[in-house]
Design an enzyme around this catalytic site. Structure first.
Site, PDB file in Angstrom:
ATOM      1  N   LYS A  22       0.898  -1.252  -0.078  1.00 33.34           N
ATOM      2  CA  LYS A  22      -0.018   0.092  -0.139  1.00 33.34           C
ATOM      3  C   LYS A  22       0.892   1.331  -0.021  1.00 33.34           C
ATOM      4  O   LYS A  22       0.592   2.082  -0.837  1.00 33.34           O
ATOM      5  CB  LYS A  22      -1.071  -0.049   1.074  1.00 33.34           C
ATOM      6  CG  LYS A  22      -1.542   1.189   1.510  1.00 33.34           C
ATOM      7  CD  LYS A  22      -2.035   1.409   2.888  1.00 33.34           C
ATOM      8  CE  LYS A  22      -2.490   2.661   3.626  1.00 33.34           C
ATOM      9  NZ  LYS A  22      -1.534   3.322   4.224  1.00 33.34           N
ATOM     10  N   ASN A  23       1.951   1.214   0.801  1.00 33.44           N
ATOM     11  CA  ASN A  23       2.668   2.404   0.928  1.00 33.44           C
ATOM     12  C   ASN A  23       3.505   2.918  -0.223  1.00 33.44           C
ATOM     13  O   ASN A  23       4.160   3.855  -0.177  1.00 33.44           O
ATOM     14  CB  ASN A  23       3.190   2.621   2.536  1.00 33.44           C
ATOM     15  CG  ASN A  23       2.142   2.882   3.501  1.00 33.44           C
ATOM     16  OD1 ASN A  23       1.192   3.405   3.213  1.00 33.44           O
ATOM     17  ND2 ASN A  23       2.748   2.762   4.757  1.00 33.44           N
ATOM     18  N   CYS A 116      -5.212   8.579   8.579  1.00 37.38           N
ATOM     19  CA  CYS A 116      -5.754   8.160   9.957  1.00 37.38           C
ATOM     20  C   CYS A 116      -5.117   9.040  10.931  1.00 37.38           C
ATOM     21  O   CYS A 116      -4.274   9.943  10.687  1.00 37.38           O
ATOM     22  CB  CYS A 116      -4.998   6.786  10.347  1.00 37.38           C
ATOM     23  SG  CYS A 116      -5.302   5.351   9.306  1.00 37.38           S
ATOM     24  N   ARG A 121       0.328  15.053  12.419  1.00 34.99           N
ATOM     25  CA  ARG A 121       1.077  14.498  11.506  1.00 34.99           C
ATOM     26  C   ARG A 121       1.479  15.728  10.568  1.00 34.99           C
ATOM     27  O   ARG A 121       0.893  16.011   9.465  1.00 34.99           O
ATOM     28  CB  ARG A 121       0.393  13.450  10.828  1.00 34.99           C
ATOM     29  CG  ARG A 121       0.100  12.346  11.497  1.00 34.99           C
ATOM     30  CD  ARG A 121      -0.712  11.270  10.837  1.00 34.99           C
ATOM     31  NE  ARG A 121       0.265  10.584  10.084  1.00 34.99           N
ATOM     32  CZ  ARG A 121      -0.589   9.442   9.275  1.00 34.99           C
ATOM     33  NH1 ARG A 121      -1.716   9.323   9.150  1.00 34.99           N
ATOM     34  NH2 ARG A 121       0.355   8.734   8.363  1.00 34.99           N
ATOM     35  N   ASP A 305       3.659   0.653  12.133  1.00 36.42           N
ATOM     36  CA  ASP A 305       2.343   0.283  11.560  1.00 36.42           C
ATOM     37  C   ASP A 305       1.972  -1.287  12.101  1.00 36.42           C
ATOM     38  O   ASP A 305       0.987  -1.936  11.664  1.00 36.42           O
ATOM     39  CB  ASP A 305       2.515   0.253  10.077  1.00 36.42           C
ATOM     40  CG  ASP A 305       2.602   1.639   9.466  1.00 36.42           C
ATOM     41  OD1 ASP A 305       2.234   2.399  10.061  1.00 36.42           O
ATOM     42  OD2 ASP A 305       3.075   1.645   8.310  1.00 36.42           O
ATOM     43  N   ILE A 327       7.279   6.992  17.165  1.00 39.36           N
ATOM     44  CA  ILE A 327       7.044   7.669  15.812  1.00 39.36           C
ATOM     45  C   ILE A 327       5.722   8.248  15.999  1.00 39.36           C
ATOM     46  O   ILE A 327       5.663   9.804  15.440  1.00 39.36           O
ATOM     47  CB  ILE A 327       6.649   6.957  14.701  1.00 39.36           C
ATOM     48  CG1 ILE A 327       7.779   5.753  14.407  1.00 39.36           C
ATOM     49  CG2 ILE A 327       6.440   7.467  13.277  1.00 39.36           C
ATOM     50  CD1 ILE A 327       9.210   6.044  14.121  1.00 39.36           C
ATOM     51  N   ARG A 397      -9.128   0.532   3.559  1.00 39.55           N
ATOM     52  CA  ARG A 397      -7.904   1.384   2.801  1.00 39.55           C
ATOM     53  C   ARG A 397      -6.613   0.648   2.942  1.00 39.55           C
ATOM     54  O   ARG A 397      -5.626   1.134   1.978  1.00 39.55           O
ATOM     55  CB  ARG A 397      -7.480   2.763   3.740  1.00 39.55           C
ATOM     56  CG  ARG A 397      -8.590   3.672   3.513  1.00 39.55           C
ATOM     57  CD  ARG A 397      -8.223   4.958   4.090  1.00 39.55           C
ATOM     58  NE  ARG A 397      -6.957   5.360   3.900  1.00 39.55           N
ATOM     59  CZ  ARG A 397      -5.916   5.421   4.772  1.00 39.55           C
ATOM     60  NH1 ARG A 397      -6.115   5.620   6.197  1.00 39.55           N
ATOM     61  NH2 ARG A 397      -4.742   5.860   4.452  1.00 39.55           N
TER      62      ARG A 397
HETATM   63  N1  EPU Z   1       7.049  14.180  10.516  1.00 39.82           N
HETATM   64  C1  EPU Z   1       7.080  15.784  10.929  1.00 39.82           C
HETATM   65  N2  EPU Z   1       7.123  16.397   9.719  1.00 39.82           N
HETATM   66  C2  EPU Z   1       7.106  16.165   8.498  1.00 39.82           C
HETATM   67  C3  EPU Z   1       6.803  14.716   8.256  1.00 39.82           C
HETATM   68  C4  EPU Z   1       6.766  13.737   9.296  1.00 39.82           C
HETATM   69  O1  EPU Z   1       7.265  15.980  11.835  1.00 39.82           O
HETATM   70  O2  EPU Z   1       6.954  17.026   7.771  1.00 39.82           O
HETATM   71  C5  EPU Z   1       6.787  13.334  11.734  1.00 39.82           C
HETATM   72  C6  EPU Z   1       5.477  12.804  11.783  1.00 39.82           C
HETATM   73  O3  EPU Z   1       4.714  13.357  12.586  1.00 39.82           O
HETATM   74  C7  EPU Z   1       5.692  11.368  12.389  1.00 39.82           C
HETATM   75  C8  EPU Z   1       7.435  11.078  11.730  1.00 39.82           C
HETATM   76  O4  EPU Z   1       7.917  12.263  11.424  1.00 39.82           O
HETATM   77  O5  EPU Z   1       5.912  11.586  13.733  1.00 39.82           O
HETATM   78  C9  EPU Z   1       7.439  10.074  10.758  1.00 39.82           C
HETATM   79  O6  EPU Z   1       6.402  10.269   9.725  1.00 39.82           O
HETATM   80  P1  EPU Z   1       6.518  10.018   8.195  1.00 39.82           P
HETATM   81  O7  EPU Z   1       6.536  11.262   7.321  1.00 39.82           O
HETATM   82  O8  EPU Z   1       7.707   8.933   8.150  1.00 39.82           O
HETATM   83  O9  EPU Z   1       5.060   9.332   7.886  1.00 39.82           O
HETATM   84  P2  EPU Z   1       4.372   9.253   6.643  1.00 39.82           P
HETATM   85  O10 EPU Z   1       5.099   9.603   5.453  1.00 39.82           O
HETATM   86  O11 EPU Z   1       3.343  10.483   6.992  1.00 39.82           O
HETATM   87  C10 EPU Z   1       4.340   6.899   6.422  1.00 39.82           C
HETATM   88  C11 EPU Z   1       3.278   5.781   5.925  1.00 39.82           C
HETATM   89  C12 EPU Z   1       2.509   5.530   7.545  1.00 39.82           C
HETATM   90  C13 EPU Z   1       3.769   5.024   8.556  1.00 39.82           C
HETATM   91  C14 EPU Z   1       4.745   5.916   8.482  1.00 39.82           C
HETATM   92  C15 EPU Z   1       6.002   5.615   9.303  1.00 39.82           C
HETATM   93  C16 EPU Z   1       2.306   6.192   4.111  1.00 39.82           C
HETATM   94  C17 EPU Z   1       1.335   6.742   3.024  1.00 39.82           C
HETATM   95  N3  EPU Z   1       2.071   6.204   5.150  1.00 39.82           N
HETATM   96  O12 EPU Z   1       3.580   7.867   7.072  1.00 39.82           O
HETATM   97  O13 EPU Z   1       1.707   4.545   7.113  1.00 39.82           O
HETATM   98  O14 EPU Z   1       3.045   4.782   9.692  1.00 39.82           O
HETATM   99  O15 EPU Z   1       5.385   6.459   7.158  1.00 39.82           O
HETATM  100  O16 EPU Z   1       6.488   4.620   8.926  1.00 39.82           O
HETATM  101  O17 EPU Z   1       3.103   5.892   3.424  1.00 39.82           O
HETATM  102  C18 EPU Z   1      -0.106   3.140   7.712  1.00 39.82           C
HETATM  103  O18 EPU Z   1       0.141   2.420   6.872  1.00 39.82           O
HETATM  104  O19 EPU Z   1      -0.842   2.736   8.591  1.00 39.82           O
HETATM  105  C19 EPU Z   1       0.640   4.195   7.988  1.00 39.82           C
HETATM  106  C20 EPU Z   1       0.046   5.163   8.723  1.00 39.82           C
END
Ligand code: EPU
Length: 429
Positions: A22-23, A116, A121, A305, A327, A397
């Protein structure tokens, strides 16, 4: 609206095939915007996020066909249409439209993403990256406006290791003039998958999968075929289910290297796990499991996750386990629901403290987010009696053919339509 019903307590056995990640999918599909001719991505999961992204690409003029698990995107007639509302709010990953549309059109208007609710975030690191490449970024009434006369390569140090920011900056930088270096980049396998697609399209990217990614901008990108990696979180969810209730489970179509942190934890708990090239074998359902402490970390650490699913499994371990999420600060909404089913769990700060063994009992519960849903499905399979899960829009999702896959293993699981009264109760809850 539907609910999922599970009559739990029986052992599962057999083989389950994992779908495409998915991701990765949610980044690969927007990446097709950057090409000048048709891109085919093979092996996508059949999940609602994929269908929504297909519709979003069509809204901006893409010619898109989704046939079974393969998508063909002809991006040649796409235009930089604003996407401020509606569908973009249904998924977190709509933020990848920012990087891809900025990269191709040098402008984009995208609504702030949904997804979610796991605590704050922010997307400040994505924005920092776009600005470093020369874009002006403003937030106007809930939509992000990105504009650039031209994008120029830059050196970008991420203050937070972020999967989304790393991929988004790669998307914006592949067509920028000159060299971009992303330092303190995330190293998740999905980042390598996106870099592989972009490289097949003609991009020049080195170092994906390490914490320094170097990109040399190119003039244009062209169509190609790409095969997606397996979903390590879906695989991990079935491994946890296997450890909880399967006598023997083969999880097929996995990259065992992606699963090392989970394999290590399951073995520490006393679960028998074996790996081969692309399969993982679990001998689960043991009467006695050892308690363990789990701390989520960026890859290759234990994935956030899988934090919620493994919490359910730990209700079966004899003694006290502590699960800490470094995280996300508020990814604990599953805990109240597990308590409803009889689990002994407390939340303190960023940790849940689980005391086992408890025999879970079927109850009416609600999935508050995607992986909370996975933890409740696992709980329903473990519990005595019938569990009813609502909030299926979250589960839809991320898990393709969930009931079919579990039924094939011997689970008693089915969907029912909610009555008007149940819908009213849910809306008031
Ligand atoms: N963060 C910031 N600033 C940013 C971006 C992130 O402070 O600009 C913080 C976030 O708040 C969090 C941490 O950094 O505390 C990590 O966030 P990351 O950006 O890595 O997460 P994401 O890209 O929004 C993806 C996956 C998530 C998964 C996380 C961590 C996708 C679409 N989503 O999210 O997947 O938990 O990486 O591995 O790729 C799920 O599949 O259930 C899911 C939530």
């Amino acid at each position: 609206m539907e609910k999922l019903k599970i009559a739990g307590g029986n052992s599962l056995k057999g083989s389950v095939k994992v779908a495409g990640a998915k991701n990765s999918a949610v980044a690969l599909i927007p990446a097709t915007i950057l090409a000048e001719s048709t891109v085919t991505i093979e092996g996508l999961p059949n999940i609602s996020d994929v269908h929504i992204l297909k519709e979003l690409l069509e809204e901006i003029g893409g010619d898109v066909t989704l046939h079974e698990n393969d998508i063909h995107v002809d991006p040649s007639k796409m235009i930089s249409m604003p996407l401020p509302n509606g569908k973009v709010k249904k998924l977190r990953a709509s933020y990848y439209l920012m990087g891809a549309m900025l990269g191709r059109f040098k402008k984009a208007v995208i609504g702030l993403p949904g997804g979610c609710h796991l605590g704050p975030r922010p997307i400040d690191q994505h924005i920092k990256g776009f600005e470093a490449l020369g874009a002006s970024v403003t937030n106007e009434q809930g939509a992000i406006y990105l504009r650039a006369d031209e994008l120029r390569g830059a050196r970008i140090y991420l203050d937070v290791v972020s999967v989304g920011a790393t991929i988004n900056i790669m998307l914006a930088a592949v067509l920028a003039k000159g060299k971009t270096v992303i330092e303190n980049a995330a190293k998740e396998p999905e980042i390598i998958d996106v870099a592989t697609l972009l490289t097949s399209m003609g991009a020049k990217i080195k170092g994906a999968g390490t914490d320094v990614i170097r990109i040399e901008g190119v003039e244009r990108l062209s169509g190609c075929r790409h095969s997606i990696i397996p979903d390590r979180i879906e695989a991990g969810t079935y491994m946890v289910i296997g450890a909880a209730v399967a006598n023997e489970l083969i999880v097929d179509n996995v990259i065992p290297l992606h699963m090392e942190s989970l394999i290590a934890k399951l073995r520490e708990m006393g679960v028998h796990v074996e790996t081969s090239d692309d399969q993982i074998y679990i001998l689960g359902n043991q009467p006695y499991l050892k308690p363990v402490d789990v701390k989520t970390l960026v890859y290759p650490g234990f994935p956030t996750d899988l934090q919620q699913p493994i919490t359910t499994l730990l209700t079966k371990a004899k003694g006290t386990s502590v699960v800490t999420d470094t995280i996300y600060s508020a990814r604990f909404k599953h805990v109240d629901e597990l308590r409803r089913m009889g689990a002994d769990i407390k939340v303190e700060g960023r940790s849940s403290i689980i005391t086992g063994t408890t025999k879970l009992q079927g109850a009416k519960v609600k999935a508050s987010d995607l992986r909370a849903g996975a933890s409740l499905v696992c709980a329903g399979l473990l519990a005595n009696g019938v569990t009813e899960i609502t909030g299926l829009e979250h589960i839809n999702r991320g898990y393709s053919h969930l009931e079919e896959k579990l039924s094939n293993l011997g689970a008693k699981i089915w969907r029912e339509t909610l009555t008007d009264k149940e819908i009213e109760q849910l809306q008031n809850s």
